[in-house]
Design an enzyme around this catalytic site. Sequence first.
Site, PDB file in Angstrom:
ATOM      1  N   GLY A 113       0.901  -0.996  -0.143  1.00 38.14           N
ATOM      2  CA  GLY A 113       0.158  -0.085  -0.123  1.00 38.14           C
ATOM      3  C   GLY A 113       0.807   1.379   0.085  1.00 38.14           C
ATOM      4  N   ASN A 127      -3.376  -7.309   9.196  1.00 42.14           N
ATOM      5  CA  ASN A 127      -3.451  -6.807   7.681  1.00 42.14           C
ATOM      6  C   ASN A 127      -2.521  -8.010   6.970  1.00 42.14           C
ATOM      7  OD1 ASN A 127      -4.367  -5.204   5.725  1.00 42.14           O
ATOM      8  ND2 ASN A 127      -2.362  -3.845   6.042  1.00 42.14           N
ATOM      9  N   CYS A 148     -13.658  -4.048   5.549  1.00 49.63           N
ATOM     10  CA  CYS A 148     -15.049  -3.978   5.777  1.00 49.63           C
ATOM     11  C   CYS A 148     -15.902  -4.730   5.018  1.00 49.63           C
ATOM     12  CB  CYS A 148     -15.333  -2.238   5.803  1.00 49.63           C
ATOM     13  SG  CYS A 148     -14.637  -1.592   7.161  1.00 49.63           S
TER      14      CYS A 148
HETATM   15  C1  SPV Z   1      -6.433  -0.977   1.224  1.00 49.13           C
HETATM   16  O1  SPV Z   1      -5.979  -0.812   2.533  1.00 49.13           O
HETATM   17  O2  SPV Z   1      -7.520  -0.270   0.771  1.00 49.13           O
HETATM   18  C2  SPV Z   1      -6.111  -1.808   0.287  1.00 49.13           C
HETATM   19  C3  SPV Z   1      -4.851  -2.394   0.565  1.00 49.13           C
HETATM   20  O3  SPV Z   1      -6.617  -2.108  -0.648  1.00 49.13           O
HETATM   21  S1  SPV Z   1      -3.337  -1.158   0.302  1.00 49.13           S
HETATM   22  O4  SPV Z   1      -2.793  -1.228  -0.827  1.00 49.13           O
HETATM   23  O5  SPV Z   1      -2.622  -1.249   1.523  1.00 49.13           O
HETATM   24  O6  SPV Z   1      -4.196   0.010   0.020  1.00 49.13           O
END
Ligand code: SPV
Length: 616
Positions: free
Chosen positions: A216, A380, A267
């Site tokens: 992310g 996560n 969610c």
């Molecule tokens: C999110 O956190 O909304 C994701 C994973 O889809 S990330 O790549 O961390 O954004």
Amino acid sequence: MSPILDKKNLAKLKALKNRYVEKIIEKYTKLCKPQKVTVLTGSPEDISYIRKLAIKNGEETPLKIPGHTIHFDGYFDQGRDKENTKVLLKKGGTLSKSINTGERNSCLKEIFALLKDSMKGKEMLVLFYCLGPTSSPFSIPALQITDSAYVAHSENILYRQGYQEFKRLKGGNKFFQFVHSAGELENNVSKNYQKKRVYIDLPDNRVLSVNNQYAGNSVGLKKLSLRLAIKKADSEGWLCEHMFIMGARIKEKKRVTYFTGAFPSACGKTSTAMIPGGTIIGDDIAYIKRGGNGRPYAVNVEQGIFGIIENVNSIDDPLIYKALTTPRELIFSNVLVTNGRPYWLGMGKELPKKGVNYAGCWKEGDKDNGGNEILPAHKNARYTIKITELPNADPNLNNPKGVPIAGTIYGGRDSDTSPPVIQAFDWSHGVFIGASLESETTAATLGKMGVRKYNPLANLDFLTIPLGKYLKNHLEFGKKLKHPPQIFQTNYFLKENGQFLNQKVDKKVWLLWMEGRIHNEFGALTTPIGFFPKYEDLVFLFKTIFQRRYKKEEYEKQFALRTNNLLAKLERIEAIFKEEMDIPKLMFRQLEKQKERLLAARKKFPQDSSSPFCFS
Ligand code: SPV
Ligand code: MN
């Protein structure tokens, strides 16, 4: 061009006949000083090269099942880092209050200093991708420079290759660029995590990211590109959303109805996109444009899933569980590994008492420096796979035209306010519902969990234009459509005395109710906050889908109008709207009308929660 690009690599670069690309490579080879530069075209050899390099570098380790590897991010790099991610602005420039910004000149100076020599002794990888399907009006070419083979490997799984798209640019500069360095490494993770920075530089369509590896923060084409694309969409009159795309399918009627859905991270977004019986196009980011027939069309920016693995088990997510436990190309991150096997929280099995996890060698009861128990796997922890690895991949996954969207769902993690499913009265009421989304925080971002936060259209973390302008764009986008999507809101997290009021699988009932509403097959109750399902329709759906008797008491609890909580929420939203710049008047009007309807209902039914049977 730098001498560290050998003949073969130089030829791959020169074949693009793009001096902008060449200049960028030259700039960062000089700045980051890699030992070697490798240009990758997306050929099968290049793809295989990256897969092996990630293992050779120690960024990934093969697991027992063929094709599976494990990657660990640093202990302090387990989620998106909102604090150190900034949109760069000219001195005196402003965006919304809730958007993290930095002064452009000083931030660029800072990050260039951090990138200086950051690839010493390492290999710089130069990769070309396409956001959205290739050869499509949606396509955006994207250049990625990184010193992490894990980042490159993830992108090879998650995105379409774009070397040919760059050829099609014919020397032009209409592409996004992402420069990433994990910086100095210690045990294969970024040593200088305190100097983690992700800077979004809109004028140059680039994002610079350093001292991190969590996808992310590092993978340019994921959330970093989302920020650039929101700005591009704003100037070109389309929408760039933090949304899944899925097809709800009614076999007997040979009907497919496409939905997009925006949910904050963790969610139920991926699991909604994966509802049994439906087909998935994407689970995270959508580009949406108006089609010639007055309908909106959407494409998935990606071709893979970077999904949360917690609670993925054979009962709740059978298709994903199967994909995670059989041979295929797949990267696990931040799970527990014992004897070459991955374990995660909520997998439906007892976890081993020791192994290797994101904290290093781990055994049950281990504590971190703050005295908190280290869980076996991170909340996560994730998996990275291609959507085509799933049996429910939608046949239009790569359709360059996209798919027509008939419904849009907004959902959050809300334990005490909104019912499981409602339908907006119309487009602008729907935009208001999206604009007033709140959700309790999760492990997907660094920081405390379970705190109720405002998150309009689940896209607040990624906005690069003022919130008011973003909402105005939505209102106008829908106004110009002959057939705007029906807008719905879901909430899978309603609780009573700490217990969820619904089962996880119930979301299929809500989806099929929404699908039926779009096709005028169900009636509805008109309530102050939108249309509610009628009891008898839910009885029918629970019976046909799960052969389950849906009791009146369940309906009354789930669909009670929690008037006081709804009014309190409106107060919070009003305060936020007032603090922001330029929230469209129509949003305030929607808020006022909703408040009036709720107050009228409270007069008529003075108890805290009124039964849905009060409405018709
Ligand atoms: C999110 O956190 O909304 C994701 C994973 O889809 S990330 O790549 O961390 O954004
Ligand atoms: Mn996301």
